[in-house]
Structures are given as structure tokens and as C-alpha cells.
Design a protein around this motif. Structure first.
Motif, PDB file in Angstrom:
ATOM      1  N   SER A 154      -0.707   9.969   1.661  1.00 36.33           N
ATOM      2  CA  SER A 154      -1.766  10.647   0.890  1.00 36.33           C
ATOM      3  C   SER A 154      -2.822  11.263   1.799  1.00 36.33           C
ATOM      4  O   SER A 154      -3.559  12.147   1.374  1.00 36.33           O
ATOM      5  CB  SER A 154      -2.434   9.654  -0.080  1.00 36.33           C
ATOM      6  OG  SER A 154      -1.515   9.230  -1.058  1.00 36.33           O
ATOM      7  N   ARG A 188       0.859  -1.192   0.000  1.00 35.70           N
ATOM      8  CA  ARG A 188       0.000   0.000   0.000  1.00 35.70           C
ATOM      9  C   ARG A 188       0.893   1.239   0.000  1.00 35.70           C
ATOM     10  O   ARG A 188       0.560   2.261   0.595  1.00 35.70           O
ATOM     11  CB  ARG A 188      -0.964   0.000   1.186  1.00 35.70           C
ATOM     12  CG  ARG A 188      -0.300   0.115   2.543  1.00 35.70           C
ATOM     13  CD  ARG A 188      -1.361   0.301   3.624  1.00 35.70           C
ATOM     14  NE  ARG A 188      -0.753   0.486   4.917  1.00 35.70           N
ATOM     15  CZ  ARG A 188      -1.297   0.065   6.053  1.00 35.70           C
ATOM     16  NH1 ARG A 188      -2.448  -0.568   6.048  1.00 35.70           N
ATOM     17  NH2 ARG A 188      -0.710   0.290   7.201  1.00 35.70           N
ATOM     18  N   MET A 205       2.999   1.446 -10.724  1.00 36.60           N
ATOM     19  CA  MET A 205       2.758   1.746  -9.301  1.00 36.60           C
ATOM     20  C   MET A 205       3.775   0.999  -8.463  1.00 36.60           C
ATOM     21  O   MET A 205       4.028  -0.186  -8.686  1.00 36.60           O
ATOM     22  CB  MET A 205       1.337   1.318  -8.886  1.00 36.60           C
ATOM     23  CG  MET A 205       0.258   2.286  -9.308  1.00 36.60           C
ATOM     24  SD  MET A 205      -1.408   1.680  -8.911  1.00 36.60           S
ATOM     25  CE  MET A 205      -1.305   1.478  -7.158  1.00 36.60           C
ATOM     26  N   GLU A 221       4.971   7.722  -6.925  1.00 41.88           N
ATOM     27  CA  GLU A 221       4.708   6.512  -6.135  1.00 41.88           C
ATOM     28  C   GLU A 221       3.559   5.700  -6.745  1.00 41.88           C
ATOM     29  O   GLU A 221       3.567   4.475  -6.712  1.00 41.88           O
ATOM     30  CB  GLU A 221       4.363   6.869  -4.685  1.00 41.88           C
ATOM     31  CG  GLU A 221       5.416   7.684  -3.942  1.00 41.88           C
ATOM     32  CD  GLU A 221       6.712   6.941  -3.691  1.00 41.88           C
ATOM     33  OE1 GLU A 221       6.687   5.696  -3.732  1.00 41.88           O
ATOM     34  OE2 GLU A 221       7.748   7.601  -3.490  1.00 41.88           O
ATOM     35  N   TYR A 222       2.584   6.424  -7.285  1.00 38.41           N
ATOM     36  CA  TYR A 222       1.433   5.748  -7.889  1.00 38.41           C
ATOM     37  C   TYR A 222       1.627   5.516  -9.385  1.00 38.41           C
ATOM     38  O   TYR A 222       0.653   5.303 -10.123  1.00 38.41           O
ATOM     39  CB  TYR A 222       0.152   6.546  -7.619  1.00 38.41           C
ATOM     40  CG  TYR A 222      -0.260   6.557  -6.150  1.00 38.41           C
ATOM     41  CD1 TYR A 222      -0.441   5.370  -5.441  1.00 38.41           C
ATOM     42  CD2 TYR A 222      -0.476   7.754  -5.475  1.00 38.41           C
ATOM     43  CE1 TYR A 222      -0.809   5.369  -4.107  1.00 38.41           C
ATOM     44  CE2 TYR A 222      -0.847   7.765  -4.130  1.00 38.41           C
ATOM     45  CZ  TYR A 222      -1.019   6.571  -3.454  1.00 38.41           C
ATOM     46  OH  TYR A 222      -1.392   6.577  -2.129  1.00 38.41           O
ATOM     47  N   GLN A 268       3.948  11.812  -4.764  1.00 40.27           N
ATOM     48  CA  GLN A 268       2.940  10.744  -4.761  1.00 40.27           C
ATOM     49  C   GLN A 268       2.613  10.280  -6.179  1.00 40.27           C
ATOM     50  O   GLN A 268       2.320   9.103  -6.407  1.00 40.27           O
ATOM     51  CB  GLN A 268       1.662  11.202  -4.043  1.00 40.27           C
ATOM     52  CG  GLN A 268       1.842  11.542  -2.568  1.00 40.27           C
ATOM     53  CD  GLN A 268       2.330  10.384  -1.727  1.00 40.27           C
ATOM     54  OE1 GLN A 268       3.515  10.102  -1.687  1.00 40.27           O
ATOM     55  NE2 GLN A 268       1.411   9.699  -1.061  1.00 40.27           N
ATOM     56  N   THR A 269       2.665  11.216  -7.129  1.00 37.99           N
ATOM     57  CA  THR A 269       2.385  10.840  -8.517  1.00 37.99           C
ATOM     58  C   THR A 269       3.359   9.764  -8.983  1.00 37.99           C
ATOM     59  O   THR A 269       2.981   8.786  -9.637  1.00 37.99           O
ATOM     60  CB  THR A 269       2.477  12.084  -9.426  1.00 37.99           C
ATOM     61  OG1 THR A 269       1.525  13.047  -8.961  1.00 37.99           O
ATOM     62  CG2 THR A 269       2.150  11.751 -10.862  1.00 37.99           C
ATOM     63  N   ASP A 303       0.190   5.237   0.458  1.00 38.93           N
ATOM     64  CA  ASP A 303      -1.169   5.547   0.932  1.00 38.93           C
ATOM     65  C   ASP A 303      -1.185   6.357   2.241  1.00 38.93           C
ATOM     66  O   ASP A 303      -1.957   7.321   2.341  1.00 38.93           O
ATOM     67  CB  ASP A 303      -1.995   4.268   1.107  1.00 38.93           C
ATOM     68  CG  ASP A 303      -2.354   3.623  -0.225  1.00 38.93           C
ATOM     69  OD1 ASP A 303      -2.119   4.248  -1.274  1.00 38.93           O
ATOM     70  OD2 ASP A 303      -2.869   2.490  -0.214  1.00 38.93           O
TER      71      ASP A 303
END
Ligand SMILES: [Fe+2]
Ligand SMILES: [Fe+2]
Length: 362
Positions: free
Chosen positions: A160, A154, A190, A181-182, A178-179, A157
Motif C-alpha cells: 500500500s 499485516r 480482511m 486484500e483488505y 488491495q481492495t 500493508d
């Protein structure tokens, strides 16, 4: 209760209790939401909250309701007032232990980014990464990956949770991190999915939360720390500080983890997660320290000590985690709670390959 068609994304199966507190919560979660007894008859003052199995599992049980939930558990438990009250009691104990562990960091005159750099430079914990790079055998590497799966499946998360709590430059910087990371919106990029490839190559269960039962308290604490910071707006500074410390101490260890897997004969699918972080986190650490934490403190100067507290707490708990693994292996024990995951054969042939390590890492 039916099994979901796809276990990869959760929810996980409820773990086995580790003491009276977690037993009461597990038992309650199996029923429709109801008030917990006012007195569970449990002493909420363990000698060491960070390594207390019952307390850490109880926190994890409560926090997971805000992530993927638990298989077969009524989703209304997420906001059940008496369970939230119990969580709050556990959190007070946990947060107090964290503050005792790291003290009150002072913010240097040069600013919060300089303070973060000082904390990272002073981080003299045992080098788990060097051991994994040079000496760990396959059983030990699989243990390490099982521990880390609790977070990496996860990945990103918990941080976020900060997004709706921020505006301005700190938010922009966090979004940039985060962009990545995802995976910039691509499933196969991801980081959580890259890590699933590592688990798969090492012959480990790739299901979300599959290794919670074998993860000891200190591993759960590395996760609970992020959830504590993430779920309390008052701790948003600590959450960003935690992320900054994470990014600032990531690039070199990840290079070592990847090299350790190559030494054991694994291919690029197994190492991709770690290789990705060598480059990505060299960039993220600058964004995190200067743009994100620096940006936050320019807007809210009073949060500077919290930023450093979050960073120091993350580093300190990670040192405890590393010490646990190295001490266990040094004593010839598994670092996981019994039973260890079955030693399935790896999915690539174990042809020893030369270690790929730049001289600077020696
Ligand atoms: Fe990542
Ligand atoms: Fe990163």
C-alpha cells in the motif's frame, strides 16, 4: 508501560536483540528519542546480509516504526535522523546483497509482463508447498504458520506504500488488488483476519508480531524486502514487481497449504485464508502482471528493469526461506529460533481426512 487492551492489531512488544547492532537499537528505543552514537562499533559488512540475524532484526526494528510502532516506544523515533541514517546504512548493505543475488534482469522484447512470466516459470525452488501438502506434521505446519504470521497479520500493508506514488492504470490495478486484500472494507474478510483464524485454530498466539522473536533472519528478510521497496519511492517499480511475483506464485501453493491442513484434520476456519487465495490470486496475477506492472511501464518505461528486479528478489528470498525450512526439518531441527511456540493442542479433533488434491498437482 501498560499493555494495550487488544494485542491483535499491534503494536508488538520489542523483540530481544540478536547482536550488538540490534542491541544498540533496542536499548535506544526504550528511551526518549535521542541521537545514536556516531560509531556503534559494529561492523556493517556481514558475510551474508540476507541471513544475518543482527542486520535483519535491526532493519525490522526500524521499519516497524512506520507500521504499528513498538509497544512503549516513543512514536517520534520514526523520524529520528540518526536512526534513519543507521537504517540507510543497513539498507545499502541489504539492497546490494539482493542485487548480487539476482543480478540485473533483462527486459524481454515482449515486455515486462512476459518478463515476469519468464521469472516465475524459471522459479525452481524447493517445493515447500508440496511438503506441507503431503508430509509435514502438525509441529512443522505450526512452524510454517508462525513464520508467515509476521507478514500475514499485516498482509498487503507494505504494497500500500505504492498507492500515493502512482497515478493512472497502475494505481487503479493496485487498488483493485488491495481492495480484495483488505476484504472490501469488511473486517471479517480482511486477509489478515482470515489468517488470524488459521493461527487460532492451530493453537498459536494470534497477537500482532507475536512470533517475531522466533522468526529467523531469512523470515525477517522476506518482510524487510517489502518494506525496503515500499518505503523508497525510487523502488516503486520493484515494489510492484514484488507484488506481481507474489500473486503469480500464490494460487497453487495456497491450494496445497489448505489441502495440507485438511490432511491434518483441520476445518474450514483454519483453511479459509488459503482457500480464499486459490481463487483470488488466480485473478490477481493477471491484474498484477498486465494492468499494474504493464500499466506502470507504459507510463514510465525506464522502470521496467526495476519491476523485474523486485520480482526476482522476492522469488529468490522466498527460495532461501523455503530451503531454510526444508533443510531444518530434513535435519530434524526446528526451523524457528528457540524457543519454538508451545505445542498447544489444535482446536479441532485431528481426524485424518483424505487429501483433496486434483491430479494436476501430483
Ligand atoms: Fe491476500
Ligand atoms: Fe492476492
Amino acid at each position: 508501560m501498560s499493555e494495550p487492551a487488544d494485542r491483535r492489531y499491534g503494536p508488538a512488544t520489542l523483540p530481544t536483540a540478536r547482536g550488538p547492532l540490534s542491541a544498540a537499537v533496542v536499548e535506544a528505543l526504550r528511551r526518549p528519542p535521542c541521537d545514536l552514537p556516531a560509531d556503534l562499533g559494529v561492523d556493517l559488512d556481514p558475510a551474508d546480509p540476507i541471513t544475518d540475524e543482527d542486520l535483519q532484526l535491526t532493519l525490522f526494528l526500524c521499519y516497524e516504526l512506520h507500521y504499528r510502532g513498538w509497544l512503549g516506544v516513543d512514536e517520534s523515533w520514526e523520524w529520528q535522523p540518526t536512526l534513519l541514517a543507521l537504517r540507510a546504512r543497513c539498507e545499502r548493505v541489504f539492497e546490494a546483497a539482493l542485487r548480487r543475488l539476482v543480478g540485473a534482469p533483462s527486459v524481454p522484447a515482449a515486455g515486462v509482463a512476459a518478463g515476469l512470466a519468464e521469472l516465475v516459470a524459471a522459479d525452481d525452488g524447493p517445493s515447500l508447498a508440496a511438503t506441507l501438502q503431503r508430509r509435514a506434521d502438525l509441529v512443522q505446519f505450526r512452524e510454517f504458520v508462525a513464520h508467515r504470521s509476521v507478514y500475514h497479520l499485516r498482509e498487503a500493508d507494505p504494497h500500500s506504500w505504492a498507492l500515493p506514488r502512482l497515478g493512472g492504470p497502475a494505481k487503479a490495478a493496485l487498488v483493485e488488488i488491495q481492495t480484495d486484500e483488505y476484504g472490501n472494507g469488511r473486517l471479517d474478510r480482511m486477509h489478515a483476519e482470515l489468517f488470524r483464524g488459521t493461527l487460532d485454530r492451530l493453537g498459536l498466539d494470534t497477537g500482532y508480531g507475536a512470533h517475531i522473536d522466533v522468526a529467523p533472519a531469512v523470515t525477517l528478510a522476506t518482510n524487510n524486502l517489502m518494506s525496503l521497496f515500499g518505503l523508497h519511492r525510487r523502488l516503486r517499480g520493484a515494489l510492484l514487481g514484488h507484488l506481481a511475483a507474489f500473486e503469480m506464485t500464490s494460487s497453487l501453493p495456497n491450494r496445497r497449504y489448505g489441502n495440507g491442513l485438511r490432511r491434518l484434520g483441520f476445518d474450514e476456519v483454519a483453511t479459509r485464508f488459503y482457500d480464499e487465495h486459490v481463487e483470488a490470486d488466480a485473478v490477481h496475477e493477471q491484474i498484477a502482471a498486465h494492468d499494474m506492472c504493464g500499466g506502470l511501464v507504459r507510463v514510465e518505461p525506464a522502470l521496467a528493469p526495476d519491476v523485474l528486479f523486485g520480482a526476482a528478489a522476492g522469488l529468490a528470498v522466498d527460495r532461501l526461506f523455503a530451503a531454510h525450512l526444508l533443510d531444518s526439518w530434513g535435519a530434524g531441527r526446528s526451523s524457528l529460533r528457540a524457543p519454538a511456540p508451545p505445542a498447544l493442542p489444535p482446536k479441532v479433533s485431528l481426524v485424518a481426512s483424505p487429501e483433496v488434491a486434483p491430479p494436476a498437482l501430483v
